[in-house]
Each structure stands twice: as structure tokens, then as C-alpha cells.
Design a protein around this motif. Structure first.
Motif, PDB file in Angstrom:
ATOM      1  N   HIS A 126       0.854  -1.565   0.091  1.00 15.58           N
ATOM      2  CA  HIS A 126       0.600  -0.008  -0.432  1.00 15.58           C
ATOM      3  C   HIS A 126       0.511   0.971  -0.022  1.00 15.58           C
ATOM      4  N   THR A 130      -1.040   5.418  -0.324  1.00 17.91           N
ATOM      5  CA  THR A 130      -0.802   5.368   1.044  1.00 17.91           C
ATOM      6  C   THR A 130      -0.321   7.312   0.432  1.00 17.91           C
ATOM      7  N   GLY A 151     -11.956   3.043   4.964  1.00 21.40           N
ATOM      8  CA  GLY A 151     -10.783   1.838   5.165  1.00 21.40           C
ATOM      9  C   GLY A 151      -8.866   2.631   6.008  1.00 21.40           C
ATOM     10  N   THR A 152      -9.875   3.319   6.688  1.00 20.33           N
ATOM     11  CA  THR A 152      -8.402   3.672   7.312  1.00 20.33           C
ATOM     12  C   THR A 152      -7.096   3.246   7.401  1.00 20.33           C
ATOM     13  N   LEU A 157      -4.079   8.367   7.274  1.00 19.73           N
ATOM     14  CA  LEU A 157      -4.599   9.484   6.289  1.00 19.73           C
ATOM     15  C   LEU A 157      -5.491  10.328   7.443  1.00 19.73           C
ATOM     16  N   ASP A 173     -12.906   1.252   9.798  1.00 15.37           N
ATOM     17  CA  ASP A 173     -12.286  -0.044   8.730  1.00 15.37           C
ATOM     18  C   ASP A 173     -13.541  -1.188   9.175  1.00 15.37           C
ATOM     19  N   ASN A 217      -9.021   4.710   0.330  1.00 14.37           N
ATOM     20  CA  ASN A 217      -7.748   4.629  -0.320  1.00 14.37           C
ATOM     21  C   ASN A 217      -7.953   2.337   0.260  1.00 14.37           C
ATOM     22  N   ILE A 222     -14.938  -2.035  -4.103  1.00 17.25           N
ATOM     23  CA  ILE A 222     -15.335  -1.477  -2.694  1.00 17.25           C
ATOM     24  C   ILE A 222     -15.886   0.116  -3.848  1.00 17.25           C
TER      25      ILE A 222
HETATM   26  C1  SAM Z   1      -5.603   0.499   1.148  1.00 20.23           C
HETATM   27  S1  SAM Z   1      -5.902  -0.466   2.738  1.00 20.23           S
HETATM   28  C2  SAM Z   1      -5.499   1.545   2.802  1.00 20.23           C
HETATM   29  C3  SAM Z   1      -4.938   2.184   4.511  1.00 20.23           C
HETATM   30  C4  SAM Z   1      -4.716   3.603   4.738  1.00 20.23           C
HETATM   31  N1  SAM Z   1      -6.101   3.774   4.627  1.00 20.23           N
HETATM   32  C5  SAM Z   1      -3.729   3.706   3.535  1.00 20.23           C
HETATM   33  O1  SAM Z   1      -4.040   4.627   3.146  1.00 20.23           O
HETATM   34  O2  SAM Z   1      -2.921   3.172   4.519  1.00 20.23           O
HETATM   35  C6  SAM Z   1      -7.019  -0.498   2.952  1.00 20.23           C
HETATM   36  C7  SAM Z   1      -8.045  -0.654   4.288  1.00 20.23           C
HETATM   37  O3  SAM Z   1      -9.805  -0.532   3.724  1.00 20.23           O
HETATM   38  C8  SAM Z   1     -10.540  -2.029   4.577  1.00 20.23           C
HETATM   39  N2  SAM Z   1     -11.390  -1.705   4.188  1.00 20.23           N
HETATM   40  C9  SAM Z   1     -11.356  -2.863   3.018  1.00 20.23           C
HETATM   41  N3  SAM Z   1     -12.588  -3.450   2.886  1.00 20.23           N
HETATM   42  C10 SAM Z   1     -13.103  -2.635   3.012  1.00 20.23           C
HETATM   43  C11 SAM Z   1     -15.081  -1.913   3.502  1.00 20.23           C
HETATM   44  N4  SAM Z   1     -15.609  -2.371   2.858  1.00 20.23           N
HETATM   45  N5  SAM Z   1     -15.194  -0.837   3.885  1.00 20.23           N
HETATM   46  C12 SAM Z   1     -14.151   0.138   4.885  1.00 20.23           C
HETATM   47  N6  SAM Z   1     -13.017  -0.211   5.056  1.00 20.23           N
HETATM   48  C13 SAM Z   1     -12.737  -1.815   4.214  1.00 20.23           C
HETATM   49  C14 SAM Z   1      -9.280  -2.926   4.886  1.00 20.23           C
HETATM   50  O4  SAM Z   1      -8.887  -3.750   5.717  1.00 20.23           O
HETATM   51  C15 SAM Z   1      -7.692  -2.118   4.754  1.00 20.23           C
HETATM   52  O5  SAM Z   1      -7.534  -1.459   6.178  1.00 20.23           O
END
Ligand code: SAM
Length: 280
Positions: A126, A130, A151-152, A157, A173, A217, A222
Motif C-alpha cells: 500500500h 498511501t 478504510g482507515t 490519513l 475500517d 483508499n 469496493i
Molecule cells: C489500502 S488499505 C488503506 C489503509 C490506509 N487508509 C492507507 O492509506 O494506508 C485499505 C483498508 O480498507 C479496509 N477495508 C476493506 N474493505 C472495506 C470496506 N468495505 N469498508 C471499510 N474498510 C474496508 C481494509 O481493512 C484496509 O485497512
């Protein structure tokens, strides 16, 4: 939530084939990818994993005149810290912000210094997304804004937005380890008083027109599925940043955004990953 790691080794290796396979796996719900020698590892939530994806990978490789060795294994939550720590390097964004873990020693001062406690396994794949999101936040005026960090993950962020003066951040998340990580990191970085962390998904977004800035992110599928819900939660004139998008998926995101009459206001790219910004 447990994840499946799919290890793909290609003989002979070609970047073009690896890129095609990554796009195929992203379509199938894989969330992140790490480069390894002669291939890559892909990561997907266990409940979304289908065994027959290995055959698809082998078939695509064969169409390219190559052979793919494919193996999968489960990453149990308890092992995540060790994996994350072994992979994670500090990220310096636009020479203004550093994202690092407590075990890194970096003396150089940066305007924004965010220390993260490792709880997620698949952080390295990521880094580009990120980075792109953090870079967008650094250029954005966050002062007095109400922000959604969807998706924290580690919370990084939302923490940066809060450090840049956001009045309130809702960080959400779906994963319980990420939820705990975001809670801890918000406190550790001194922004807990402006941060509300929730475990769940877009179904939690019940208040219309609440946010000035939405950060999302996650991944292509999704984002497309939940975009109308994000849209409803945005104030008129609000901004939304998307990443977790491969370059070839930019058009799909743009089509979904256009259907909601979101106006494109920014784009950035880093290796095979894209960042897109829109306004309501
Ligand atoms: C690519 S990571 C991003 C983490 C952080 N925001 C960053 O930018 O480094 C995606 C995150 O989204 C979460 N996620 C996946 N599906 C999701 C959903 N439907 N709703 C909320 N969060 C979700 C995952 O658990 C993961 O922590």
C-alpha cells in the motif's frame, strides 16, 4: 479478519505479464500486492478467496508463453505484527511528512511526523497508494474541515488531516485489527480528541451531507460499489480522494464518478497505482 496470501512466481518473468495478472486479481477482490523475486504476492480477505483463481493465473501465464507457480496460505491475524514489521520502511511524502513505525530511528525533522504502531500485515503493497493519498492531503486545505477516512487501516490519513487542522475525523475500517490500530495511533499522535474510530463499512454512513473531505483508499470494486453512499455523505462542494486503484482501472472509477456528477479535479500516479480527486 484473516487474509489469504497468494504467491505467484513466473518463468520467465515479465513485468507485462505481472501487471496483467495483478489487474486480473484486483478484479477478483485482491486488495494489495508486494513484489517478490520473479513474481508477486497478492492479498485478499479470506471470505472472498476462491480456489479456482490459481487456474486463471496459470491460464493467463500460459497465454503469454510463461509458466506460473501459484501457492496460497492463510495469514492469521496474530502473525500480522511480525510480517508488517519485517516489510515496513519509513515513507517520506513530498519532503514534508514522514510516516514511520516506533522502531525506526529518523532524526531529520519533518513538518508532519506520524508514528504508527504496526498492526496490519499487508502494509508494504500500500505504500504507493498511501503516499498518493498523503500527498493529496498535504496539498489540501484541511483547516476546520469535517473528514471521513474510509478504510482507515493504521489511521494514517485521518491523522494527517487532523494534524493539518481538520476539526473532526471519522475513521472507519471493516477490519477489527485496523480499528484497534487506528484508535491507538490517533491517541499516540495526539489527535484522539478530534478522531472518532468505527469498525464497519459504508453502512455506517447514515448522516447525509456531513463531510467536507472524504478519503477512500480501498480497492476498485469496493470504491465503485460504495461510491453512491460516500457521495450522499458529502456536503455540496466537498472533495473526495480515491486510491487503491490500478492505472487500468482509472476509467471504471471515472465512469462511476461521472454517473454521480462528481467533477474530476485531480489525478496523480505512482508506479502502477493511481490517485483521483473529485468534487461534488
Ligand atoms: C489500502 S488499505 C488503506 C489503509 C490506509 N487508509 C492507507 O492509506 O494506508 C485499505 C483498508 O480498507 C479496509 N477495508 C476493506 N474493505 C472495506 C470496506 N468495505 N469498508 C471499510 N474498510 C474496508 C481494509 O481493512 C484496509 O485497512
Amino acid at each position: 479478519m484473516d487474509y489469504i496470501e497468494l504467491k505467484v512466481s513466473l518463468t520467465p518473468y515479465s513485468q507485462e505479464l505481472a501487471d496483467v495478472l495483478v489487474a486480473e486479481l484486483a478484479d477478483a477482490g485482491f486488495e494489495s500486492f508486494d513484489d517478490i523475486e520473479n513474481g508477486f504476492n497478492g492479498y485478499i480477505q479470506e471470505n472472498l478467496f476462491k480456489d479456482d483463481i490459481a487456474n486463471t493465473v496459470r491460464q493467463v501465464a500460459q497465454d503469454f508463453g510463461a509458466t506460473a507457480a501459484v501457492a496460497h496460505s492463510k495469514i492469521v491475524s496474530q502473525n500480522w505484527n511480525a510480517v508488517w514489521e519485517s516489510n515496513f520502511e519509513p515513507i517520506v511524502v513530498d519532503d514534508e511528512c514522514i510516516l514511520l513505525a516506533h522502531f525506526h530511528n529518523v532524526d531529520k525533522p519533518y513538518k508532519y511526523r506520524i508514528v504508527m504502531e504496526p498492526k496490519m500485515a499487508f502494509g508494504t503493497g500500500h505504500h504507493e497508494t498511501t503516499y498518493l493519498m498523503a500527498s493529496g492531503i498535504l496539498k489540501h486545505n484541511c483547516a476546520g474541515k469535517t473528514v471521513l477516512d474510509m478504510g482507515t487501516g493504521t489511521g494514517v490519513l485521518g491523522i494527517l488531516a487532523a494534524m493539518k487542522g481538520a476539526k473532526e475525523v471519522d475513521a472507519i475500517d471493516i477490519d477489527t485489527w485496523s480499528y484497534e490500530s487506528a484508535l491507538e495511533n490517533a491517541a499516540f499522535n495526539g489527535v484522539a480528541d478530534r478522531t472518532n474510530v468505527f469498525c464497519g463499512n459504508a453502512a455506517l454512513l447514515t448522516t447525509p451531507e456531513k463531510y467536507d473531505l472524504v478519503l477512500a483508499n480501498i480497492n476498485r470494486n469496493i470504491l465503485i460499489n460504495d461510491m453512491p453512499t460516500y457521495y450522499r455523505s458529502m456536503k455540496p462542494g466537498a472533495t473526495i480522494f480515491f486510491s487503491g486503484i490500478l492505472l487500468e482501472d482509472i476509467p471504471a472509477i471515472e465512469v462511476s464518478a461521472a454517473a454521480l456528477r462528481l467533477k474530476k479535479v485531480g489525478e496523480n500516479r505512482r508506479n502502477k497505482w493511481a490517485f483521483l480527486a473529485f468534487e461534488k
